[in-house]
Each structure stands twice: as structure tokens, then as C-alpha cells.
Design a protein around this motif. Structure first.
Motif, PDB file in Angstrom:
ATOM      1  N   GLN A  63       0.833  -1.204   0.000  1.00  0.00           N
ATOM      2  CA  GLN A  63       0.000   0.000   0.000  1.00  0.00           C
ATOM      3  C   GLN A  63       0.870   1.258   0.000  1.00  0.00           C
ATOM      4  O   GLN A  63       0.578   2.239  -0.704  1.00  0.00           O
ATOM      5  CB  GLN A  63      -0.921  -0.015   1.217  1.00  0.00           C
ATOM      6  N   TYR A  64       1.926   1.237   0.808  1.00  0.00           N
ATOM      7  CA  TYR A  64       2.862   2.376   0.841  1.00  0.00           C
ATOM      8  C   TYR A  64       3.484   2.594  -0.535  1.00  0.00           C
ATOM      9  O   TYR A  64       3.626   3.744  -0.987  1.00  0.00           O
ATOM     10  CB  TYR A  64       3.951   2.105   1.884  1.00  0.00           C
ATOM     11  N   ALA A  65       3.864   1.514  -1.215  1.00  0.00           N
ATOM     12  CA  ALA A  65       4.492   1.628  -2.533  1.00  0.00           C
ATOM     13  C   ALA A  65       3.551   2.274  -3.536  1.00  0.00           C
ATOM     14  O   ALA A  65       3.967   3.087  -4.369  1.00  0.00           O
ATOM     15  CB  ALA A  65       4.932   0.252  -3.029  1.00  0.00           C
ATOM     16  N   LEU A  66       2.261   1.920  -3.475  1.00  0.00           N
ATOM     17  CA  LEU A  66       1.290   2.531  -4.387  1.00  0.00           C
ATOM     18  C   LEU A  66       1.187   4.036  -4.142  1.00  0.00           C
ATOM     19  O   LEU A  66       1.204   4.841  -5.089  1.00  0.00           O
ATOM     20  CB  LEU A  66      -0.075   1.875  -4.201  1.00  0.00           C
ATOM     21  N   VAL A  71       2.525   9.652  -6.081  1.00  0.00           N
ATOM     22  CA  VAL A  71       3.057  10.989  -5.790  1.00  0.00           C
ATOM     23  C   VAL A  71       4.375  11.211  -6.521  1.00  0.00           C
ATOM     24  O   VAL A  71       4.665  12.334  -6.977  1.00  0.00           O
ATOM     25  CB  VAL A  71       3.227  11.171  -4.270  1.00  0.00           C
ATOM     26  N   PHE A  72       5.173  10.159  -6.672  1.00  0.00           N
ATOM     27  CA  PHE A  72       6.444  10.290  -7.388  1.00  0.00           C
ATOM     28  C   PHE A  72       6.201  10.639  -8.856  1.00  0.00           C
ATOM     29  O   PHE A  72       6.890  11.495  -9.422  1.00  0.00           O
ATOM     30  CB  PHE A  72       7.238   8.987  -7.273  1.00  0.00           C
ATOM     31  N   VAL A  73       5.228   9.980  -9.465  1.00  0.00           N
ATOM     32  CA  VAL A  73       4.867  10.326 -10.847  1.00  0.00           C
ATOM     33  C   VAL A  73       4.419  11.787 -10.914  1.00  0.00           C
ATOM     34  O   VAL A  73       4.809  12.542 -11.816  1.00  0.00           O
ATOM     35  CB  VAL A  73       3.760   9.388 -11.369  1.00  0.00           C
ATOM     36  N   GLY A  74       3.607  12.200  -9.944  1.00  0.00           N
ATOM     37  CA  GLY A  74       3.163  13.581  -9.909  1.00  0.00           C
ATOM     38  C   GLY A  74       4.310  14.554  -9.755  1.00  0.00           C
ATOM     39  O   GLY A  74       4.335  15.620 -10.393  1.00  0.00           O
ATOM     40  N   ASN A  75       5.294  14.211  -8.930  1.00  0.00           N
ATOM     41  CA  ASN A  75       6.443  15.086  -8.729  1.00  0.00           C
ATOM     42  C   ASN A  75       7.257  15.250 -10.010  1.00  0.00           C
ATOM     43  O   ASN A  75       7.659  16.363 -10.373  1.00  0.00           O
ATOM     44  CB  ASN A  75       7.332  14.518  -7.620  1.00  0.00           C
ATOM     45  N   MET A 117      -5.456  18.326  -6.713  1.00  0.00           N
ATOM     46  CA  MET A 117      -6.912  18.341  -6.887  1.00  0.00           C
ATOM     47  C   MET A 117      -7.375  17.071  -7.593  1.00  0.00           C
ATOM     48  O   MET A 117      -8.431  16.506  -7.248  1.00  0.00           O
ATOM     49  CB  MET A 117      -7.325  19.571  -7.689  1.00  0.00           C
ATOM     50  N   GLY A 118      -6.596  16.601  -8.555  1.00  0.00           N
ATOM     51  CA  GLY A 118      -6.935  15.347  -9.220  1.00  0.00           C
ATOM     52  C   GLY A 118      -6.944  14.181  -8.255  1.00  0.00           C
ATOM     53  O   GLY A 118      -7.819  13.301  -8.323  1.00  0.00           O
ATOM     54  N   ILE A 119      -5.978  14.155  -7.320  1.00  0.00           N
ATOM     55  CA  ILE A 119      -5.940  13.084  -6.319  1.00  0.00           C
ATOM     56  C   ILE A 119      -7.133  13.188  -5.373  1.00  0.00           C
ATOM     57  O   ILE A 119      -7.768  12.179  -5.030  1.00  0.00           O
ATOM     58  CB  ILE A 119      -4.612  13.142  -5.540  1.00  0.00           C
ATOM     59  N   MET A 120      -7.440  14.397  -4.933  1.00  0.00           N
ATOM     60  CA  MET A 120      -8.567  14.583  -4.013  1.00  0.00           C
ATOM     61  C   MET A 120      -9.879  14.106  -4.635  1.00  0.00           C
ATOM     62  O   MET A 120     -10.717  13.480  -3.972  1.00  0.00           O
ATOM     63  CB  MET A 120      -8.685  16.059  -3.617  1.00  0.00           C
ATOM     64  N   VAL A 139      -3.034  12.936   1.994  1.00  0.00           N
ATOM     65  CA  VAL A 139      -2.127  13.700   2.870  1.00  0.00           C
ATOM     66  C   VAL A 139      -0.749  13.822   2.233  1.00  0.00           C
ATOM     67  O   VAL A 139      -0.161  14.914   2.189  1.00  0.00           O
ATOM     68  CB  VAL A 139      -2.032  13.018   4.250  1.00  0.00           C
ATOM     69  N   TYR A 140      -0.228  12.718   1.713  1.00  0.00           N
ATOM     70  CA  TYR A 140       1.130  12.741   1.159  1.00  0.00           C
ATOM     71  C   TYR A 140       1.199  13.572  -0.118  1.00  0.00           C
ATOM     72  O   TYR A 140       2.252  14.098  -0.462  1.00  0.00           O
ATOM     73  CB  TYR A 140       1.607  11.312   0.895  1.00  0.00           C
ATOM     74  N   SER A 141       0.080  13.722  -0.827  1.00  0.00           N
ATOM     75  CA  SER A 141       0.093  14.523  -2.051  1.00  0.00           C
ATOM     76  C   SER A 141       0.466  15.980  -1.774  1.00  0.00           C
ATOM     77  O   SER A 141       0.977  16.676  -2.651  1.00  0.00           O
ATOM     78  CB  SER A 141      -1.266  14.450  -2.757  1.00  0.00           C
TER      79      SER A 141
END
Length: 373
Positions: A63-66, A71-75, A117-120, A139-141
Motif C-alpha cells: 500500500q505504501y508503494a502505491l 506521488v512520485f509520478v506527480g512530482n 486536486m486530481g488526487i482529491m 495527505v502525502y500529495s
């Protein structure tokens, strides 16, 4: 060899500014004095993922990896190739650096808000994920915002070839992250606690990089009010880099994303354990390549400014050959040892429940060889 060494000394002697002198004194990426920092960085990264894997179990690690993969892709996408553009501008001694810094941070913040916003709005569409996983992702986003500042400030450190400061910032962050996970795991914080920890660590990373820039980079300045033409110029120059980097990182994380939805959290956790061990060994590559790019960019910017062709060719030849030898030697030794000892290594690091990761680790670790090129 004597002629080559003479040419290299002449090139060093002709360096007329402080940045060139700093390169020779601090940032030769092949000096042995930098290696303890590299291996400490590797050690902290491994310690973090080991503590995480043992405290969450294979399903929790999946779950952590997902979460971190999304977020890494987003960054990478929101970075928009700006770190590369900043390094090129600084290497060219551009007068627009303060404006470029301000514009780059604004662009990344705007893109980060759009991605957040896309994640939310879309997190609830992820199939088979628990409410805690979805909340931790949201939260992490928020870490994308401090990451925007860190990208810009770390690019300044690298462009001035202060890899000693860049490494110091990463060591501080890695140590804080490892200490934090011990505390969170001890109190049973779960995925949400880990997400909050990672958010705090990214804020610390941005503050550390900013402090090092202000304290150690002469003339460091940011202009927050920038002309629209600068914003459009960065977008125009950055979108091909953003597209390339985005596709590359999706390819890199495709295994984790696919496993999470097709094979479940446990299988994702097993694969993540193997992948993170391999990625930890790639830190040496990241650090050395991070030092090489601004050096080569500086050589290109000096072309036509009186640098003899022979010296320029010699410098590029030395850097390229030395880095390749370093990567191949390090990669082959680590891959061979890890393949032979994959099962006892996984039991020692993560426990017997991660033995299904052994075959994946034995295969993935050999990617260090082609990665050298």
C-alpha cells in the motif's frame, strides 16, 4: 599520458572564477572522500525501507508503494524539466537566473495544485483500497508543494557544482526520515502516520536546501514577480523534458502500479522490497550523474569563450570514461553478491515473510549493469 595531464592542468589554471575553482576542489565526483557520504546515503535509504517493511508487513508495504509511486509520478510531471533548465541557465551565467528561479517555483506550485486536486477528486476511484490508504495518499500529495521548492534549490546547488552541500542536505533528510520512521513504527502510526512523517521530511528538505543556498551560494536571489514572457519561455522549453521524464517514470513505476491492482498488496510488497534494495544501490549513480551534468553543461557554455578544443575534449573524455568504469565496477560487484546472497539478505533485512522477493531481487539487481550506460 603526460601530454593529457599537462592539458588538464592548463585547463584548470585557466578557470578564472570561483565556481570553476570549487569544481576542482570539491566536486570531482570520483574523489574517494565523497564515497563515505554516498554509502551513508545508501545505508539510511535501506534502513528506512527495512523498518517500514518490518512494521507494516508485506501488504502494508505494498500500500505504501502505491501511494509513493503515484506521488512520485506527480512530482516528476510537475517538475516539468525545470531542474535541467535551471542548471543550463546557471552554467551559461545567465543574468535571468533570479527570474528563472521564481518562475520555476510558481509553475511547479500551480501544476502541483492541479495534480493534488486530481488526487482529491479521483482517489476514491482506486479499486480495492482501504479508507486509510486513500487518506494517506491525499495527505502525502501535499508534499508536492515543498518538493517544488526543493527541486529549484537543489538544482542551484548542483548547477554551482556544490555536490558536497547537496549530499549534506540529503544526508540530513535521510537521517531525519529514518529516525522518524522508528518513532512512528514504535507508536503504531500506520500508513497515515507515515504519510504525515514523509510530508514533514519534504518540508525539512526544502528548508535545508534553501538555507544552504542562502548561506553558501554567492549572490543567491529569487525574484517572485516575473514577466509573463519568462513563464511562457520556461513552459515552451520545459514541456518536451516533462513529457520524456513523465513517460520514463510511468514506465519505471508500471510494475508497482500494475501489481497493486492485479495481484494485490502482498505481491506488491514483495516486489517493492526487491525494487527498493536495487534502487538504493542506484543512489551512487544519481549522485555522480547529478555532479556530471552541471560540469558538462559548464563545458558547453565555455565553448567559444577561449577554452581550447583539446582541453574541452579531454575533460569530457575523462568524466565520461571514469564514471562508466565506476558504475560498471560497482554494479557488477553488487549484482553478483546480491544474487548469490538474495535469500539470506532478505531474511536478515525484512524477515522470512519476504522470501518470495528473492527471485525478483536476483533479477532486478542486474539492471545496475545496463543502468551504467
Amino acid at each position: 599520458s603526460q601530454i593529457r595531464e599537462k592539458l588538464r592542468r592548463q585547463w584548470v589554471e585557466r578557470s578564472s572564477n570561483d565556481v570553476d575553482k570549487q569544481r576542482i576542489r570539491f566536486l570531482d565526483p570520483f574523489k574517494l572522500k565523497h564515497f563515505p557520504g554516498f554509502f551513508a546515503w545508501i545505508g539510511f535509504s535501506l534502513a528506512f525501507i527495512v523498518i517500514l517493511g518490518r512494521s507494516l508487513g508485506e501488504a502494508g508495504l505494498g500500500q505504501y508503494a502505491l501511494i509513493t509511486s503515484i506521488v512520485f509520478v506527480g512530482n516528476v510531471v510537475t517538475t516539468f524539466g525545470i531542474d535541467t533548465l535551471l542548471i543550463r541557465e546557471i552554467a551559461a551565467r545567465s543574468l535571468r537566473i533570479p527570474e528563472y528561479l521564481g518562475a520555476s517555483i510558481w509553475i511547479q506550485i500551480i501544476l502541483s495544485i492541479v495534480f493534488m486536486m486530481g488526487i482529491m477528486l479521483g482517489a476514491g476511484l482506486l479499486p480495492g483500497k482501504t479508507p486509510e490508504t486513500l487518506l494517506a495518499l491525499k495527505v502525502y500529495s501535499f508534499s508536492l508543494v515543498p518538493l517544488a521548492f526543493y527541486t529549484a534549490f537543489s538544482a542551484v546547488l548542483r548547477a554551482h557544482e556544490r555536490m558536497d552541500l547537496f549530499m549534506l542536505a540529503n544526508l540530513i533528510v535521510s537521517l531525519t526520515q529514518t529516525t522518524g520512521i522508528l518513532i512512528v513504527a514504535g507508536f503504531g502510526g500506520g500508513l497515515l502516520g507515515i504519510a504525515l512523517l514523509l510530508l514533514a521530511v519534504q518540508i525539512l528538505a526544502a528548508l535545508s536546501a534553501a538555507g544552504l543556498c542562502m548561506a553558501c551560494i554567492p549572490g543567491f536571489e529569487i525574484r517572485w514577480i516575473v514577466p509573463a514572457r519568462i513563464l511562457f519561455e520556461i513552459v515552451r522549453r520545459g514541456w518536451p523534458l516533462a513529457l520524456l521524464a513523465g513517460l520514463a517514470v510511468i514506465y519505471q513505476r508500471l510494475g508497482i502500479l500494475a501489481l497493486s491492482f492485479l495481484a494485490g498488496d502482498a505481491a506488491t510488497g514483495w516486489f517493492t522490497a526487491a525494487a527498493r534494495i536495487t534502487e538504493a544501490f542506484k543512489i551512487l549513480h544519481y549522485a555522480v550523474l547529478g555532479a556530471l551534468f552541471p560540469v558538462l553543461a559548464n563545458l558547453v557554455s565555455r565553448k567559444g569563450k577561449g577554452l581550447p578544443d583539446a582541453s574541452e575534449i579531454l575533460s569530457r573524455d575523462h568524466l565520461s570514461r571514469a564514471s562508466l568504469r565506476l558504475f560498471l565496477g560497482f554494479g557488477f560487484g553488487v549484482a553478483l553478491a546480491t544474487s548469490i546472497l538474495s535469500r539470506p539478505l532478505l531474511v536478515w533485512l525484512f524477515g522470512r515473510t519476504y522470501l518470495p522477493s528473492a527471485l525478483a531481487l536476483s533479477i532486478l539487481v542486474w539492471s545496475l549493469i545496463p543502468y551504467a550506460y
